[in-house]
Scaffold this active site. Sequence first.
Site, PDB file in Angstrom:
ATOM      1  N   ILE C  77       0.764  -1.210  -0.032  1.00  0.00           N
ATOM      2  CA  ILE C  77      -0.049  -0.004  -0.001  1.00  0.00           C
ATOM      3  C   ILE C  77       0.989   1.165   0.081  1.00  0.00           C
ATOM      4  O   ILE C  77       1.848   1.351   0.539  1.00  0.00           O
ATOM      5  CB  ILE C  77      -0.753   0.056   1.183  1.00  0.00           C
ATOM      6  CG1 ILE C  77      -1.937  -1.230   0.927  1.00  0.00           C
ATOM      7  CG2 ILE C  77      -1.658   1.295   1.640  1.00  0.00           C
ATOM      8  CD1 ILE C  77      -2.785  -1.400   2.449  1.00  0.00           C
ATOM      9  N   CYS C  78       0.655   2.168  -0.733  1.00  0.00           N
ATOM     10  CA  CYS C  78       1.297   3.357  -1.024  1.00  0.00           C
ATOM     11  C   CYS C  78       1.294   4.312   0.088  1.00  0.00           C
ATOM     12  O   CYS C  78       0.320   4.621   0.550  1.00  0.00           O
ATOM     13  CB  CYS C  78       1.304   4.017  -2.352  1.00  0.00           C
ATOM     14  SG  CYS C  78       1.922   5.712  -2.283  1.00  0.00           S
ATOM     15  N   ILE C  79       2.455   4.645   0.744  1.00  0.00           N
ATOM     16  CA  ILE C  79       2.294   5.427   1.970  1.00  0.00           C
ATOM     17  C   ILE C  79       1.789   6.846   1.794  1.00  0.00           C
ATOM     18  O   ILE C  79       1.008   7.323   2.697  1.00  0.00           O
ATOM     19  CB  ILE C  79       3.537   5.435   2.826  1.00  0.00           C
ATOM     20  CG1 ILE C  79       3.433   5.829   4.128  1.00  0.00           C
ATOM     21  CG2 ILE C  79       4.836   6.270   1.656  1.00  0.00           C
ATOM     22  CD1 ILE C  79       4.494   5.717   5.197  1.00  0.00           C
ATOM     23  N   ALA C  82      -1.924   6.424   1.019  1.00  0.00           N
ATOM     24  CA  ALA C  82      -2.524   5.837   2.444  1.00  0.00           C
ATOM     25  C   ALA C  82      -2.769   6.871   3.509  1.00  0.00           C
ATOM     26  O   ALA C  82      -3.643   6.989   4.072  1.00  0.00           O
ATOM     27  CB  ALA C  82      -1.451   4.606   2.981  1.00  0.00           C
TER      28      ALA C  82
END
Lengths: 102, 136, 130
Positions: C77-79, C82
């Site tokens: 999941i892309c920080i 996110a």
Amino acid sequence: MGTLHTVNKSPFQNQTLLSCLGHTHEGDAVLMIEDGVYGAVTGTAISEALSKMGSDVSLYVLGADLAARGIDAGRMAEGVISVDYEGFVDLSATHDRVQNWL
Amino acid sequence: MSETIKKFLYVNRKAPYGTIYAQESLEVVLIGAAFDQDVSLAFLDDGVFQLTKGQDTKEIGLKNFSATYRALGDYEVTKLYVEKESLEERGLTLDDLQNIEYEDEDDDYAEKSSIRLISRAEMAEVMADQDVVLSF
Amino acid sequence: MKFGIVVSEGPYQHQASDSAYNFVKAALAKGHEVSRVFFYHDGVNVGTRLSIPPQDDRQIQEQWTALGKEHDLDLVICIAAAQRRGLLDENEAKRQGKDADNIAEGFRISGLGQLIEMGIQADRTITFGD
């Protein structure tokens, strides 16, 4: 072997399918998925453009998305080939790159 | 960071602000620049609206990220392909777009335009010449 | 062949995460490798463990967690995406002073560099989005 293009928009909603077809090369494949499958139906306002612009490319449609939308295989435009998800995977593997028209 | 150099094309077909795609696409480009790959950006269809001059977001409260395109040269992202037909269809010319320049280190740091105006047929050639196509 | 997959729309709102799931399952069934699935834009919302879909609907997060476990998939999941959308793991929650985290089992949060790295390493990169 060319590019696999995917289109997931209805051609009656926006220009994505036409834009995709305007950027293909001979030997490319175009796979219609999700709402893109409405573009594969014969006798619509865009089917002429599809058969004209799509003449140099192979046209595919994801059968699961057709079935989900209640589109009978008999209503597909001539030359459009229905594939399953494994066929989608094969098309991705046999082409040099995949370009998803979002 | 990697031995392999691949040709990456970031395809931009959506207008800014109405949705987040343009802004988060730019974030990928900036991070991706650190990987020393062969990077190009394509602007076609509504994506050409991303590059227009005079964007002012004050009254809508969104962040104006249009200046970031002018900084791409500092990240060695210098190939911004803009489709001529897409501009024309929208009543735009090159004059409606920002000046986006980079310093060419192979040419005594001369300032050159990063924007490469190309036809739809040429855009198709650019797309077919890539290893990885990321669409936003 | 090695596939890299991008999911860039949220679950239930859009078919993208379902299409990606079906594609990944088919690719694995055919003996291909899926090197990473990268969740970006609203796609990060696939990774919340707090969603409660109706019981007669598919459980998108649980499907990914199970498939990930079975095939040792790297679900990233892309920080940046996110943080905007309130998707946190325990470390991030602590670091940002938030009182809870919500990331589901089998997912991890990492940077956008993981997307570029996936593009470099995979033979084909395929995006499911809008």
